[in-house]
Write a protein that holds these residues in place. Structure first.
Motif, PDB file in Angstrom:
ATOM      1  N   ARG A  10     -14.044   2.089   6.758  1.00  0.00           N
ATOM      2  CA  ARG A  10     -14.448   2.395   5.384  1.00  0.00           C
ATOM      3  C   ARG A  10     -15.817   3.063   5.451  1.00  0.00           C
ATOM      4  O   ARG A  10     -16.826   2.410   5.742  1.00  0.00           O
ATOM      5  CB  ARG A  10     -14.500   1.127   4.543  1.00  0.00           C
ATOM      6  CG  ARG A  10     -14.838   1.354   3.074  1.00  0.00           C
ATOM      7  CD  ARG A  10     -14.775   0.041   2.316  1.00  0.00           C
ATOM      8  NE  ARG A  10     -13.448  -0.564   2.423  1.00  0.00           N
ATOM      9  CZ  ARG A  10     -13.199  -1.855   2.179  1.00  0.00           C
ATOM     10  NH1 ARG A  10     -14.181  -2.676   1.846  1.00  0.00           N
ATOM     11  NH2 ARG A  10     -11.972  -2.321   2.297  1.00  0.00           N
ATOM     12  N   VAL A  15      -5.081   5.030   3.356  1.00  0.00           N
ATOM     13  CA  VAL A  15      -4.557   4.292   2.206  1.00  0.00           C
ATOM     14  C   VAL A  15      -4.700   5.172   0.972  1.00  0.00           C
ATOM     15  O   VAL A  15      -5.814   5.540   0.583  1.00  0.00           O
ATOM     16  CB  VAL A  15      -5.306   2.960   2.007  1.00  0.00           C
ATOM     17  CG1 VAL A  15      -4.783   2.237   0.763  1.00  0.00           C
ATOM     18  CG2 VAL A  15      -5.160   2.079   3.237  1.00  0.00           C
ATOM     19  N   VAL A  65      -8.268  -4.539   1.094  1.00  0.00           N
ATOM     20  CA  VAL A  65      -8.040  -3.129   1.407  1.00  0.00           C
ATOM     21  C   VAL A  65      -8.314  -2.288   0.162  1.00  0.00           C
ATOM     22  O   VAL A  65      -7.938  -2.672  -0.955  1.00  0.00           O
ATOM     23  CB  VAL A  65      -6.595  -2.908   1.897  1.00  0.00           C
ATOM     24  CG1 VAL A  65      -6.334  -1.433   2.175  1.00  0.00           C
ATOM     25  CG2 VAL A  65      -6.332  -3.735   3.153  1.00  0.00           C
ATOM     26  N   ASP A  98      -9.344   3.826   2.581  1.00  0.00           N
ATOM     27  CA  ASP A  98      -9.582   3.175   3.873  1.00  0.00           C
ATOM     28  C   ASP A  98      -8.707   3.835   4.931  1.00  0.00           C
ATOM     29  O   ASP A  98      -7.573   4.247   4.654  1.00  0.00           O
ATOM     30  CB  ASP A  98      -9.225   1.683   3.805  1.00  0.00           C
ATOM     31  CG  ASP A  98     -10.309   0.847   3.140  1.00  0.00           C
ATOM     32  OD1 ASP A  98     -11.390   1.394   2.869  1.00  0.00           O
ATOM     33  OD2 ASP A  98     -10.064  -0.353   2.896  1.00  0.00           O
ATOM     34  N   VAL A 103      -3.298   1.109  -3.621  1.00  0.00           N
ATOM     35  CA  VAL A 103      -3.113  -0.310  -3.320  1.00  0.00           C
ATOM     36  C   VAL A 103      -2.447  -0.971  -4.516  1.00  0.00           C
ATOM     37  O   VAL A 103      -2.901  -0.814  -5.660  1.00  0.00           O
ATOM     38  CB  VAL A 103      -4.459  -1.002  -3.019  1.00  0.00           C
ATOM     39  CG1 VAL A 103      -4.250  -2.484  -2.734  1.00  0.00           C
ATOM     40  CG2 VAL A 103      -5.152  -0.325  -1.845  1.00  0.00           C
ATOM     41  N   ALA A 116      -2.353  -6.401   0.425  1.00  0.00           N
ATOM     42  CA  ALA A 116      -3.500  -5.575   0.792  1.00  0.00           C
ATOM     43  C   ALA A 116      -4.641  -5.755  -0.200  1.00  0.00           C
ATOM     44  O   ALA A 116      -5.817  -5.832   0.185  1.00  0.00           O
ATOM     45  CB  ALA A 116      -3.080  -4.108   0.872  1.00  0.00           C
ATOM     46  N   ILE A 174      -6.684   2.935   8.173  1.00  0.00           N
ATOM     47  CA  ILE A 174      -6.164   1.789   8.917  1.00  0.00           C
ATOM     48  C   ILE A 174      -6.063   2.186  10.382  1.00  0.00           C
ATOM     49  O   ILE A 174      -5.345   3.122  10.744  1.00  0.00           O
ATOM     50  CB  ILE A 174      -4.796   1.349   8.371  1.00  0.00           C
ATOM     51  CG1 ILE A 174      -4.925   0.959   6.894  1.00  0.00           C
ATOM     52  CG2 ILE A 174      -4.243   0.180   9.180  1.00  0.00           C
ATOM     53  CD1 ILE A 174      -3.610   0.562   6.246  1.00  0.00           C
ATOM     54  N   VAL A 216       0.843  -1.194   0.000  1.00  0.00           N
ATOM     55  CA  VAL A 216       0.000   0.000   0.000  1.00  0.00           C
ATOM     56  C   VAL A 216       0.876   1.240   0.000  1.00  0.00           C
ATOM     57  O   VAL A 216       2.019   1.215   0.460  1.00  0.00           O
ATOM     58  CB  VAL A 216      -0.944   0.064   1.224  1.00  0.00           C
ATOM     59  CG1 VAL A 216      -1.969  -1.042   1.180  1.00  0.00           C
ATOM     60  CG2 VAL A 216      -0.160   0.045   2.524  1.00  0.00           C
ATOM     61  N   VAL A 274      -9.852  -1.698   9.575  1.00  0.00           N
ATOM     62  CA  VAL A 274      -9.937  -0.481   8.773  1.00  0.00           C
ATOM     63  C   VAL A 274     -11.317   0.135   8.945  1.00  0.00           C
ATOM     64  O   VAL A 274     -12.297  -0.551   9.271  1.00  0.00           O
ATOM     65  CB  VAL A 274      -9.665  -0.761   7.275  1.00  0.00           C
ATOM     66  CG1 VAL A 274      -8.317  -1.428   7.088  1.00  0.00           C
ATOM     67  CG2 VAL A 274     -10.770  -1.602   6.662  1.00  0.00           C
TER      68      VAL A 274
END
Length: 504
Positions: free
Chosen positions: A335, A282, A296, A300, A285, A291, A302, A261, A333
């Motif tokens: 989201r 993030v 992921v 997102d 990716v 990830a 973390i 990431v 995470v």
């Protein structure tokens, strides 16, 4: 290699520590200060002396020089720093890579002075410039080395009483007492992240020494810091130091993990509004990376990795860097408004490790170079010293790397004894002391790949270097006397590691 585990603490030490806990009873007229309470001050002094007695014999002096009876001989004023014995049976000493690099640059050899005054030459050096740690070894035969036992892998909580122990060259035992005040970066550019911060500065000669708690256990490796009224001290946490020491002892290099990431700092107002202690956002990716496979997505937040809260980008890197490769790594995470529990399996960051190529452990200077076998042909001609750069740009020159290349030609094939069908770019000159020279590159070698990109012309080589992140290591595959090898130019430190392919 697994370094010796910390032995059980004698039963009388917890009694002393328990008594010390009674010192902090609050603030107010009913709670006398430590200065006004001689018995409690004596208890603290006794605990400090006991911790220093237990750990002090495991702290040594390290510096440049040549072995002379009874003395550590170095050029000019005393130079060097301190080190910590981590394996008595094998004579392994952990110190700072910067101390090792300066010693090698000064005289090309390193000496260790033990607490009893005996001098021993370093017979093996294994370095990790990225963490500023190095593992050196001396012959332990006939010595009664004492280790400093490893402490709690978690950094000391703010307010914990800690001692910094060193043995500066020309001075001898040095000790400073204070408290841990948290974690952070040192003020110098490019400093490591998540260092233990203390309220006492560390002088240069004591750097590389031990930061211990009141039980005498190692909680960090000290770093020198500038003085001044606002000066503080820093130390590399023991969990990171131990992992680096074990990998250097086992492999000659340090394994690091990646989850694929690109991260950025989360919006502090958003973090505060959500009531979070911290987070990392993030930004991107990597396709098909850990990830990506773990679910992921960009944007997102973390919140935690490996069941440890993430304070920000630095905290995420620290949590992932030494996570077990290929093992499940839990991640939480945020989201949108949903909190998700994910599971990732980190991969090695080193492309050579991903290819399953084993490193060659260094055994004394020059560090990490791949030495020719006794049956190898005569070495290539000495490096060609490049003249000052011309006013017009020469496409064959790469001044930032101290390197000059050319496409294979009949003249170069004959000069260097190359295979007539060789492909790639021939090294025709290096600047002595430049990055390429320090990276083990020399005239007559042929570069075939840069960062997994095939190079067949000066243009493709320049393009491969240009797309590398600024200051990033350059991993090159070369042909050297008919053998396929790797060289790694650490552009930010000038250090080098050598990796050799298995026989074709």
């Amino acid at each position: 290699m697994r370094l010796p585990a910390r032995s059980a603490i004698p039963t009388r030490r917890p009694v002393v520590l328990a008594a010390l806990l009674g010192i902090a009873c609050g603030v107010g007229p009913q709670c006398p200060s430590l200065a006004d309470d001689r018995p409690r001050a004596d208890l603290l002094s006794a605990a400090t002396r006991e911790a220093a007695r237990l750990a002090g014999p495991g702290v040594v002096t390290i510096g440049p020089g040549v072995a002379m009876p009874g003395r550590l001989i170095a050029p000019g004023p005393p130079e060097g720093g301190s080190g910590v014995v981590v394996d008595a049976d094998r004579g392994l000493i952990l110190t700072l890579d910067s101390i090792v690099a300066e010693a090698l640059d000064a005289v090309g050899s390193i000496l260790v002075e033990l607490p009893d005054g005996r001098i021993r030459p370093v017979i093996d050096v294994r370095r990790d410039p990225r963490s500023d740690l190095a593992l050196v070894s001396i012959d332990p035969q006939g010595l009664s080395l004492r280790v400093v036992e490893w402490g709690d892998p978690d950094p000391p909580i703010p307010g914990t009483w800690v001692l910094a122990l060193g043995r500066p060259p020309g001075i001898g035992p040095w000790i400073s007492a204070g408290v841990a005040s948290g974690t952070g970066r040192a003020p110098s550019p490019g400093s490591a992240r998540d260092l233990i911060r203390t309220d006492r500065p560390i002088p240069p000669g004591a750097s590389g020494g031990a930061l211990i708690d009141l039980s005498g256990a190692l909680v960090g490796i000290t770093l020198s810091t500038p003085g001044g009224p606002d000066a503080v001290g820093f130390a590399i946490p023991s969990d990171r130091a131990r992992r680096v020491a074990e990998d250097l002892g086992d492999l000659g290099r340090v394994r690091r993990s990646s989850i694929g990431v690109v991260i950025a700092a989360a919006d502090p107002e958003l973090v505060a509004a959500l009531g979070l202690p911290g987070a990392a956002r993030v930004d991107a990716v990597a396709p098909s990376g850990p990830a990506d496979r773990g679910g992921v997505l960009p944007d997102d937040l973390i919140l935690s990795v490996g069941n440890r809260p993430v304070s920000g980008p630095d905290g995420l890197v620290s949590a992932v860097e030494f996570a077990p490769i290929g093992e499940p790594l839990p991640m939480v995470v945020l989201r949108g408004s949903s909190q998700l529990n994910l599971e990732l399996r980190p991969e090695p960051t080193d492309p050579m490790a991903e290819a399953g190529i084993a490193p060659i452990a260094s055994a004394g200077p020059p560090i990490g170079r791949v030495e020719p076998s006794p049956t190898a042909p005569d070495p290539a001609p000495p490096p060609i010293r490049l003249p000052d750069p011309p006013t017009s740009r020469d496409p064959s020159r790469f001044p930032a790397l101290g390197l000059r290349l050319d496409a294979p030609s009949a003249e170069l094939v004959e000069r260097f004894g190359l295979d007539p069908g060789v492909s790639g770019l021939v090294i025709v000159g290096t600047v002595p002391g430049g990055p390429a020279d320090l990276g083990g590159l020399s005239p007559g070698m042929v570069i075939t790949d840069v960062l997994d990109r095939r190079v067949s012309s000066l243009a493709t080589f320049r393009e491969a270097v240009a797309v590398a992140p600024p200051g990033a290591d350059l991993i090159l595959r070369i042909v050297n006397r008919g053998r396929s090898e790797f060289r790694v130019i650490l552009r930010d430190s000038g250090a080098m590691r050598g990796i050799q392919d298995p026989d074709p």
